[in-house]
Design a protein around this motif. Structure first.
Motif, PDB file in Angstrom:
ATOM      1  N   GLN A   1      15.254  37.905 -12.737  1.00  0.00           N
ATOM      2  CA  GLN A   1      16.433  37.638 -11.581  1.00  0.00           C
ATOM      3  C   GLN A   1      15.792  38.555 -10.599  1.00  0.00           C
ATOM      4  OE1 GLN A   1      18.762  35.208 -11.744  1.00  0.00           O
ATOM      5  NE2 GLN A   1      18.610  35.630  -9.364  1.00  0.00           N
ATOM      6  N   GLN A   2      15.576  39.872 -10.573  1.00  0.00           N
ATOM      7  CA  GLN A   2      15.303  40.857  -9.565  1.00  0.00           C
ATOM      8  C   GLN A   2      13.696  40.013  -8.985  1.00  0.00           C
ATOM      9  OE1 GLN A   2      14.077  44.824 -10.581  1.00  0.00           O
ATOM     10  NE2 GLN A   2      14.470  45.586  -8.545  1.00  0.00           N
ATOM     11  N   LEU A   3      13.049  39.778  -9.557  1.00  0.00           N
ATOM     12  CA  LEU A   3      11.830  39.184  -9.204  1.00  0.00           C
ATOM     13  C   LEU A   3      11.991  37.896  -8.344  1.00  0.00           C
ATOM     14  CD1 LEU A   3       8.620  39.245  -9.014  1.00  0.00           C
ATOM     15  CD2 LEU A   3       8.502  37.744 -11.066  1.00  0.00           C
ATOM     16  N   PHE A   4      12.786  37.091  -8.691  1.00  0.00           N
ATOM     17  CA  PHE A   4      13.236  35.956  -8.031  1.00  0.00           C
ATOM     18  C   PHE A   4      13.847  36.334  -6.743  1.00  0.00           C
ATOM     19  CE2 PHE A   4      16.536  32.812  -7.092  1.00  0.00           C
ATOM     20  CZ  PHE A   4      15.792  31.407  -6.940  1.00  0.00           C
TER      21      PHE A   4
ATOM     22  N   CYS B   1       6.555  21.888  -7.446  1.00  0.00           N
ATOM     23  CA  CYS B   1       7.211  22.852  -8.538  1.00  0.00           C
ATOM     24  C   CYS B   1       6.276  24.206  -8.398  1.00  0.00           C
ATOM     25  CB  CYS B   1       7.036  22.398  -9.663  1.00  0.00           C
ATOM     26  SG  CYS B   1       7.689  23.436 -11.161  1.00  0.00           S
ATOM     27  N   GLY B   2       7.151  25.308  -8.575  1.00  0.00           N
ATOM     28  CA  GLY B   2       6.338  26.758  -8.514  1.00  0.00           C
ATOM     29  C   GLY B   2       6.796  27.520  -9.451  1.00  0.00           C
ATOM     30  N   MET B   3       6.098  28.290  -9.850  1.00  0.00           N
ATOM     31  CA  MET B   3       6.468  29.470 -10.897  1.00  0.00           C
ATOM     32  C   MET B   3       6.022  30.735 -10.401  1.00  0.00           C
ATOM     33  SD  MET B   3       4.893  29.620 -14.805  1.00  0.00           S
ATOM     34  CE  MET B   3       5.894  30.374 -16.172  1.00  0.00           C
ATOM     35  N   MET B   4       6.896  31.682 -10.496  1.00  0.00           N
ATOM     36  CA  MET B   4       6.414  32.961 -10.097  1.00  0.00           C
ATOM     37  C   MET B   4       6.231  33.896 -11.292  1.00  0.00           C
ATOM     38  SD  MET B   4       6.127  35.112  -7.366  1.00  0.00           S
ATOM     39  CE  MET B   4       5.589  36.676  -7.533  1.00  0.00           C
TER      40      MET B   4
ATOM     41  N   ALA C   1      14.450  29.900 -13.388  1.00  0.00           N
ATOM     42  CA  ALA C   1      14.213  29.417 -14.821  1.00  0.00           C
ATOM     43  C   ALA C   1      12.593  29.476 -14.728  1.00  0.00           C
ATOM     44  CB  ALA C   1      14.622  28.158 -14.980  1.00  0.00           C
ATOM     45  N   LEU C   2      11.999  29.445 -13.647  1.00  0.00           N
ATOM     46  CA  LEU C   2      10.508  29.612 -13.782  1.00  0.00           C
ATOM     47  C   LEU C   2       9.986  30.933 -12.872  1.00  0.00           C
ATOM     48  CD1 LEU C   2       9.654  25.730 -13.048  1.00  0.00           C
ATOM     49  CD2 LEU C   2       9.249  27.320 -14.972  1.00  0.00           C
ATOM     50  N   THR C   3      10.678  32.096 -13.268  1.00  0.00           N
ATOM     51  CA  THR C   3      10.430  33.214 -12.664  1.00  0.00           C
ATOM     52  C   THR C   3      10.374  34.329 -13.849  1.00  0.00           C
ATOM     53  OG1 THR C   3      11.588  32.773 -10.547  1.00  0.00           O
ATOM     54  CG2 THR C   3      11.025  35.041 -10.906  1.00  0.00           C
TER      55      THR C   3
END
Length: 152
Positions: free
Chosen positions: A140-143, A77-80, A10-12
């Motif tokens: 999703q692929q990035l995650f 908490c992280g975000m990409m 959810a945070l990618t």
């Protein structure tokens, strides 16, 4: 702290519109506030901008790790983010940034914060990691790619 403990699908965000450093940090703050209980977008943005005023978190090679400690944060908490187009981020190598990892930690988590920043910097210092992340075309692929590469 490991990447799989920080990052969620959810945070990618892959191919997010950036525009400017300020706009990316505003967008990230809003998106994180929507997902993280008890964190307000204004507080997140204020913390991130405050940290950027101390010096850019652009670490070079098109990567930035905006981060801050927050009083209201109860856990890290992280975000990409992979931007659709690189932006100026005042990075140490003066190169535009297209990959960001936003990190928020509780204000008392000084040691964890530093260890997590070191882990992220090491990960994003590997050319094969940057190439693989830049080749992704979906959230999703990035995650999945980020988590897979962080395990090695």
């Amino acid at each position: 702290m490991y990447l799989h403990e920080l990052l969620t699908p959810a945070l990618t965000f892959c191919n997010l519109d950036g525009g400017s450093k300020k706009r990316v940090l505003e967008t990230a703050s809003k998106l994180i506030a929507e997902q993280a209980q008890g964190l307000a977008a204004e507080e997140i943005f204020s913390g991130l901008i405050g940290r950027e005023r101390l010096g850019s978190t652009g670490i070079g090679s098109g990567v930035a790790i905006p981060h801050c400690r927050l009083e209201s944060a109860t856990q890290a908490c992280g975000m990409m983010i992979k931007l659709a187009d690189p932006i100026d981020f005042d990075a140490i190598d003066n190169q535009p940034v297209d990959l960001l990892f936003v990190l928020l930690v509780p204000s008392e988590a000084t040691e964890d914060h530093l260890q997590t920043l070191a882990m992220l910097a090491e990960l994003f210092n590997r050319a094969e990691v940057l190439a693989a992340l830049r080749d992704t075309t979906s959230d999703q692929q990035l995650f999945d790619t980020a988590l897979r590469l962080a395990e090695h």
